[in-house]
Design a protein around this motif. Structure first.
Motif, PDB file in Angstrom:
ATOM      1  N   THR A 115      53.917  -2.657  98.968  1.00 31.67           N
ATOM      2  CA  THR A 115      54.357  -2.077  97.683  1.00 31.67           C
ATOM      3  C   THR A 115      55.500  -1.083  97.875  1.00 31.67           C
ATOM      4  OG1 THR A 115      52.650  -0.357  97.861  1.00 31.67           O
ATOM      5  CG2 THR A 115      52.070  -2.362  96.667  1.00 31.67           C
ATOM      6  N   LYS A 117      58.610  -0.998  97.344  1.00 29.53           N
ATOM      7  CA  LYS A 117      59.602  -0.805  96.285  1.00 29.53           C
ATOM      8  C   LYS A 117      59.136   0.184  95.217  1.00 29.53           C
ATOM      9  CE  LYS A 117      61.739  -5.380  96.736  1.00 29.53           C
ATOM     10  NZ  LYS A 117      62.067  -6.667  96.061  1.00 29.53           N
ATOM     11  N   GLN A 118      57.820   0.426  95.155  1.00 28.81           N
ATOM     12  CA  GLN A 118      57.287   1.356  94.154  1.00 28.81           C
ATOM     13  C   GLN A 118      57.589   2.815  94.483  1.00 28.81           C
ATOM     14  OE1 GLN A 118      53.105   0.783  93.470  1.00 28.81           O
ATOM     15  NE2 GLN A 118      53.276  -1.444  93.339  1.00 28.81           N
ATOM     16  N   TYR A 119      58.008   3.068  95.713  1.00 24.84           N
ATOM     17  CA  TYR A 119      58.110   4.455  96.172  1.00 24.84           C
ATOM     18  C   TYR A 119      59.553   4.945  96.295  1.00 24.84           C
ATOM     19  CZ  TYR A 119      53.371   3.094  97.157  1.00 24.84           C
ATOM     20  OH  TYR A 119      52.101   2.599  97.032  1.00 24.84           O
ATOM     21  N   LYS A 120      60.415   4.395  95.446  1.00 32.37           N
ATOM     22  CA  LYS A 120      61.778   4.895  95.365  1.00 32.37           C
ATOM     23  C   LYS A 120      61.780   6.219  94.589  1.00 32.37           C
ATOM     24  CE  LYS A 120      64.030   1.327  97.213  1.00 32.37           C
ATOM     25  NZ  LYS A 120      64.895   1.443  98.417  1.00 32.37           N
ATOM     26  N   GLN A 122      62.792   8.917  92.035  1.00 35.38           N
ATOM     27  CA  GLN A 122      63.459   8.909  90.742  1.00 35.38           C
ATOM     28  C   GLN A 122      64.360  10.124  90.561  1.00 35.38           C
ATOM     29  OE1 GLN A 122      63.050   6.115  88.815  1.00 35.38           O
ATOM     30  NE2 GLN A 122      61.902   5.493  90.649  1.00 35.38           N
ATOM     31  N   THR A 218      63.603   6.022  99.764  1.00 32.03           N
ATOM     32  CA  THR A 218      62.199   5.616  99.785  1.00 32.03           C
ATOM     33  C   THR A 218      61.337   6.729 100.374  1.00 32.03           C
ATOM     34  OG1 THR A 218      62.833   3.299 100.060  1.00 32.03           O
ATOM     35  CG2 THR A 218      60.564   3.878 100.592  1.00 32.03           C
ATOM     36  N   LYS A 231      44.100   4.701  94.983  1.00 31.81           N
ATOM     37  CA  LYS A 231      44.181   3.359  94.394  1.00 31.81           C
ATOM     38  C   LYS A 231      43.217   2.403  95.102  1.00 31.81           C
ATOM     39  CE  LYS A 231      48.968   3.579  92.734  1.00 31.81           C
ATOM     40  NZ  LYS A 231      50.339   3.027  92.881  1.00 31.81           N
TER      41      LYS A 231
END
Length: 258
Positions: A115, A117-120, A122, A218, A231
């Motif tokens: 996963t 890509k979820q931890y870019k 913002q 990341t 999770k």
């Protein structure tokens, strides 16, 4: 004296109905003022309730209820038994789940890789050490020494202060900072690595900026492992709970209702 549960419930309903009639705002108050008064009243009611039910007050009320045979009311005793039964059942289920649930480092690492890509990021972020020092002289000496050791890239020099003062390590987002502090935290090569001492209610703070991260980079596993673990725990809890309940239902079938 034995209380009749039906009459008692009817009395409660009547009292609630009479109280609800006074909830309308007086004429001339606009919506905002009315809301403000409502919030103030709720705070006062909450404060009054806290003052009433403190310490031994519950014990006093319970003793009075027993003296008046209120504890013999069948509706109340049945409800109390139901609450007790449900509390024991829920506690037992939690115990069973906790005894079976386990999250390994490899599971966390694998989930992170899948996963990624979820931890870019913002927004920009900074890792800091926050030293809370009670006295100005100590805080000033600390700040001066930290600046010297950082300029010399002396890890040992910083380490002795970490051991002595046990600072908090925090991840600060750019949006959490006031505008005047953003250039200090995110000014590239010229950034100030040690801030303070600054006065607080309990003493003085000295902040050491360890590292900064740009938007779009990341996040390393260390910064998201707690989130990933939660999770995985939630996912495993669901599966374990379902398996446990299916097994227990086969051993203890639900009672037949005639």
């Amino acid at each position: 004296m034995v209380y009749n549960s039906t009459n008692f419930l009817l009395l409660c309903v009547c009292l609630l109905a009479s109280c609800s009639g006074g909830d309308k705002p007086p004429p001339g108050l606009d919506g905002a003022a009315s809301n403000d008064l409502t919030v103030m009243q709720e705070k006062q009611d909450s404060f009054s309730a806290q003052r009433l039910f403190r310490g031994s007050d519950y014990s006093v009320l319970f003793r009075s209820a027993v003296d008046n045979n209120f504890d013999k009311d069948k509706v109340l005793t049945n409800e109390a038994k139901t609450h007790q039964k449900n509390f024991i059942a829920q506690s037992y289920l939690e115990f069973l789940i906790q005894s079976k649930i386990k999250i390994t480092e490899s599971e966390v690492s694998n989930y992170y890789t899948k996963t990624l890509k979820q931890y870019k990021r913002q927004e920009r972020e900074a890792v800091i050490l926050l030293f809370s020092i009670p006295h100005l002289s100590t805080a000033t000496t600390l700040a001066t020494d930290l600046k010297k050791n950082i300029s010399k890239s002396s890890i040992n020099g910083i380490g002795k202060h970490i051991k002595a003062h046990a600072p908090r390590r925090e991840l600060i987002s750019e949006s959490a900072l006031k505008d005047r502090f953003k250039p200090v935290f995110f000014s590239g090569k010229n950034k100030q690595l040690v801030l303070g001492p600054t006065k607080t209610r309990t003493g003085y703070n000295v902040i050491t900026i360890i590292k900064t991260f740009e938007k779009g980079t990341t996040k390393d596993l260390i910064y998201v492992q707690d989130e990933i673990q939660q999770k995985l725990l939630q996912s495993k809890r669901f599966v374990i709970k379902k398996t446990l309940m299916d097994s227990l239902r086969s051993i203890y079938p639900a009672p037949t209702i005639n």
